[in-house]
Design an enzyme around this catalytic site. Structure first.
Site, PDB file in Angstrom:
ATOM      1  N   TYR A   1       6.072 -39.878  38.746  1.00 51.14           N
ATOM      2  CA  TYR A   1       5.157 -39.736  37.611  1.00 51.14           C
ATOM      3  C   TYR A   1       4.643 -41.121  37.232  1.00 51.14           C
ATOM      4  CZ  TYR A   1       3.036 -37.356  33.664  1.00 51.14           C
ATOM      5  OH  TYR A   1       2.130 -36.839  32.780  1.00 51.14           O
TER       6      TYR A   1
ATOM      7  N   LYS B   1       5.446 -10.612  46.887  1.00 54.98           N
ATOM      8  CA  LYS B   1       4.541 -11.070  47.942  1.00 54.98           C
ATOM      9  C   LYS B   1       4.764 -12.558  48.215  1.00 54.98           C
ATOM     10  CE  LYS B   1       0.994  -9.855  50.578  1.00 54.98           C
ATOM     11  NZ  LYS B   1       0.280  -8.614  50.713  1.00 54.98           N
TER      12      LYS B   1
ATOM     13  N   GLU C   1      -4.750  -9.353  45.769  1.00 55.69           N
ATOM     14  CA  GLU C   1      -3.735  -8.307  45.908  1.00 55.69           C
ATOM     15  C   GLU C   1      -3.917  -7.227  44.844  1.00 55.69           C
ATOM     16  OE1 GLU C   1      -0.305  -7.105  48.146  1.00 55.69           O
ATOM     17  OE2 GLU C   1      -1.582  -8.859  48.379  1.00 55.69           O
ATOM     18  N   ASP C   2      -3.811  -5.971  45.267  1.00 53.96           N
ATOM     19  CA  ASP C   2      -3.724  -4.830  44.349  1.00 53.96           C
ATOM     20  C   ASP C   2      -4.857  -4.804  43.325  1.00 53.96           C
ATOM     21  OD1 ASP C   2      -1.512  -4.144  45.753  1.00 53.96           O
ATOM     22  OD2 ASP C   2      -0.059  -4.696  44.229  1.00 53.96           O
TER      23      ASP C   2
ATOM     24  N   ASP D   1      -4.708  -6.071  51.031  1.00 54.23           N
ATOM     25  CA  ASP D   1      -4.725  -4.609  51.000  1.00 54.23           C
ATOM     26  C   ASP D   1      -5.781  -4.057  51.953  1.00 54.23           C
ATOM     27  OD1 ASP D   1      -2.830  -4.765  49.022  1.00 54.23           O
ATOM     28  OD2 ASP D   1      -4.263  -4.634  47.396  1.00 54.23           O
TER      29      ASP D   1
ATOM     30  N   GLY E   1     -10.160   4.490  50.802  1.00 56.27           N
ATOM     31  CA  GLY E   1      -9.989   3.355  49.914  1.00 56.27           C
ATOM     32  C   GLY E   1     -10.273   2.045  50.631  1.00 56.27           C
TER      33      GLY E   1
END
Length: 759
Positions: free
Chosen positions: A40, A95, A137-138, A163, A197
């Protein structure tokens, strides 16, 4: 397992010991003030300035290049539907876990609280500088199509909606091989797609790229065949609308060559299957219930090539075969997109991998004599270790050839080696051994089942179908504990001390006495000992009333091992038994021996210990590379310990030249290939990844394995007893439930192996 039990266990898994499934961990040293000053302020300013000069330096100085965002708004989650962003988070974390364990890709999951397409796109674009890739996703259709299209156009990093494309890529690879096996022509096959789909649309588009003809495709949704005369079709459904005079799925199946199911369970009947053409290809990918049951389908037609989404049947179409490795290849060349060329490269790479000779490790995991390309093997298995170094190079090459790779790879051999190193996650070995245990269930005695944790382990073994548990202990206590933890299924319970077991105690005692009558044991003493659970349990295994035994949870190791060694005979050719722990480390699995039995083994003993440990490694599907450890290197000391190791190594080099073994060697040289190559280029371990460590005495082995376990958090399977004629294994005092489950799975595999050897 009851629904309430499943629910409780799933919630507990996600909540304890800390909530969630993924975490952020440091990758740099941080112990000193100097380290923190570099991490840092003020040191961090230097990479910031370099990135400000050239933003591509962000890949050089930060984690961006190995970081993927898994992004959802929770509008189409698994089979749960529109449950919102917060409720979708466990899925997104899951996932992320798959990305990490299969391809070593780091993930931040991001749940976006909007259903507005423009707002969603703007949010992802705003955070994109953080990431090397975006996995959508989804997200429900049709919004998912527009979101992905726009983000692919407007971002300069890889974007993929898994998907849509995951199932498309895996199923296209399987379809390519199925068509080859059935000697069909993809340009002529009639394809029925049930479901419309995002996944179904993407699959069908990819089949067209593979060579299928649009006129030969019929797509159905919940209303039947999607026809051109139907009103209010989305643009995606309109792509595949037909003018043929068919209206139902049943009509569409007449003379079809291929059925692609991305819909709901049990919608295909045996009559529909019988109506299909010769050598039909059926991909029933609804999960967990396929469009037609696998056993019913293969009983209906013997010329069938079938795939499902399930792991308990051949030809599983599983997205985990695709997305981790596709992103791995894309990230490694800094691809700006995941384009059609890269997706098709994945299709061909997966299809080709299924045609290659399958490593014995994969056959072992799936309990197959030999997996070979054919009707029941058209797609690689998810546990195939070659996926990590076969698929990403194909993706990387396609990215380079299509002009979207900013950092092309030049040394492909080095890249493959780097990919192999990424596959060292230890939890894989646990999955493999569990998978093997499930393939042929064995009867496993839990000798201390009236202890809560032991009973929990037995319950897990039963419910996860790792074996058939047999419970020993006080029956009334076991029944009370079973009720307490919701273990409602009937399993055998025996209490060796009760009158119910009098006949068996007598029979076991007599059999035991016959082996010990010339060693000071009387028949009366032998029968009395059968009241002790470890003696009773061992005799169950000896008399083939059980296949394996797990004990040792509640008593010190030496007090449990003694009766086991007294009752269970040694394997042929073995004079001394030994013990080994498999440590699942960050560098991969490492076998340590002897960790619990032989205090100061001789050179001759060490030869046998090495042989037995190497055989155990082979049982796990690994080629053993053995380092025999000492505080000295190759003759640098002449102590008795060093000379003992050298004598053992010389014997093995002379009599077992095919076994990769060397020493004496210090642990750091054994585990550091660069150090070894520089200082000892003559060693047989050069160019090999050491996975077996043999110690000169019990002290060093036991201390090492316990230090690894406590300080490094390395998971352990063991101690595994080596050299007995039966699958009998003794736990460490106070072993965890997970450790007992893993040992039970290993005991089951041990019993399977012995059965094979007998046959």
């Amino acid at each position: 397992m009851s629904d309430s039990r499943k629910r409780h266990e799933a919630l507990l898994y996600h909540a304890k010991p800390k909530p969630g499934k993924i975490a952020v961990v440091p990758t740099k040293k941080y112990a000193t003030q100097h380290d923190l000053a570099l991490a840092y302020s003020p040191g961090v300013a230097e990479p910031c300035l370099e990135i400000a000069k050239d933003r591509n330096n962000v890949y050089k100085y930060t984690a961006k290049g190995n970081l993927v965002a898994v992004i959802s708004n929770g509008t189409a989650v698994l089979g749960l539907g529109d449950i919102g962003p917060e409720a979708s988070k466990p899925v997104m974390e899951g996932k992320g876990l798959l990305f990490k364990i299969f391809a070593d890709i780091d993930v931040f999951d991001i749940e976006v609280d909007t259903t507005d397409v423009e707002q969603f796109i703007a949010t992802v674009k705003a955070i994109a500088p953080t990431f090397g890739g975006i996995n959508l996703e989804d997200i429900k259709a049709p919004e998912a199509f527009e979101i992905e299209r726009r983000l692919k156009e407007e971002l300069d990093i890889p974007v993929m909606h898994d998907d849509q494309h995951g199932t498309a890529i895996i199923s296209a690879a399987a379809l390519k091989n199925a068509i080859e096996i059935t000697k069909k022509d993809i340009s002529k096959v009639n394809i029925v797609v049930n479901g419309a789909g995002a996944a179904a649309i993407s699959c069908t588009r990819l089949y067209l790229e593979l060579g299928a003809v649009r006129e030969n495709i019929v797509m159905c949704d919940s209303k039947g065949v999607i026809r051109k005369d139907r009103e209010t079709l989305t643009s995606q459904k309109a792509e595949f609308a037909t003018s043929k005079d068919i209206h139902t799925l049943e009509e569409a199946m007449q003379n079809a060559d291929v059925f692609i199911g991305l819909s709901t369970g049990n919608v295909v009947t045996p009559e529909m299957l019988l109506a299909m053409g010769k050598d039909p290809i059926v991909f029933a990918m609804a999960n967990p219930v396929p469009e037609i049951d696998y056993d019913l389908a293969i009983a209906t037609r013997d010329d069938l090539v079938m795939a499902t989404g399930r792991s308990d049947h051949p030809n599983q179409v599983n997205n985990v075969l695709g997305f981790p490795f596709i992103f791995r290849g894309a990230l490694d060349v800094r691809a700006t997109k995941i384009n059609e060329e890269m997706k098709m490269a994945a299709v061909h790479a997966l299809a080709n991998l299924a045609k290659k000779s399958v490593p014995e490790q994969v056959n072992i995991v799936y309990d197959e004599v030999s997996l070979t390309f054919g009707r029941e093997y058209i797609i690689p298995k998810p546990f195939d270790p070659r996926l990590i170094y076969e698929i990403p190079p194909a993706i990387a090459k396609a990215a380079m050839e299509s002009g979207v790779a900013l950092e092309p790879i030049t040394d492909w051999n080095k890249y493959r080696e780097e990919l192999m190193e990424r596959s060292g996650s230890g939890s894989k070995e646990i999955r493999l051994i569990h998978n093997r245990a499930k393939s042929n269930l064995k009867r496993i005695v839990f000798a201390e089942a009236d202890h809560l944790d032991v009973l929990k382990a037995a319950q897990r073994v039963h419910e996860e179908k790792l074996g058939h548990p047999i419970l020993l202990g006080r029956k009334e206590v076991i029944l009370e504990l079973k009720e307490e933890i919701g273990f409602t299924d009937d399993v055998p319970i025996f209490d060796p001390k009760t009158d119910e077991e009098r006949e068996r105690r007598s029979r076991f005692g007599h059999a035991y006495w016959k082996t010990r009558q010339r060693k000071g044991r009387t028949l009366s003493e032998a029968k009395k000992l059968m009241r002790e659970r470890n003696y009773f349990a061992a005799m169950m295994v000896n008399e083939n009333e059980a296949d394996a035994l797990i004990t040792g949870y509640s008593r010190p190791y030496p007090s449990v091992v003694k009766p086991i060694l007294e009752l269970i005979s040694k394997d042929k050719g073995i004079s001394k038994v030994a013990a080994c722990n498999l440590m699942l480390t960050k560098q991969g699995p490492i076998f340590l021996a002897d960790t619990t039995i032989n205090i100061n083994p001789s050179a001759k003993d060490l030869v046998k210990i090495t042989q037995m440990t190497a055989s155990l490694a082979k049982m796990f599907g690994m080629k053993p590379n053995v380092a025999m450890l000492s505080f000295s290197n190759f003759g640098s000391s002449n102590t008795e310990t060093s000379k003992k190791i050298r004598e053992s190594v010389a014997h093995m080099h002379r009599h077992f030249p095919d076994l990769v073994v060397d020493g004496e060697i210090q642990a750091d040289f054994a585990l550091n290939p660069e150090m070894l190559a520089k200082e000892f280029p003559f060693s047989k371990l050069n160019g090999k990844k050491v996975n077996v460590l043999i110690f000169p005495n019990l002290e060093s082995a036991n201390i090492t394995y316990k230090l690894l376990k406590q300080l490094e958090g390395a998971e352990s399977i063991g101690p595994v007893i080596l050299g007995l004629s039966k699958a009998v294994h003794v736990l460490q005092l106070g072993a965890s439930v997970d450790e007992m489950v893993n040992m039970a799975a290993l005991a089951a595999v041990d019993a399977q192996q012995r059965e094979k050897n007998r046959n």
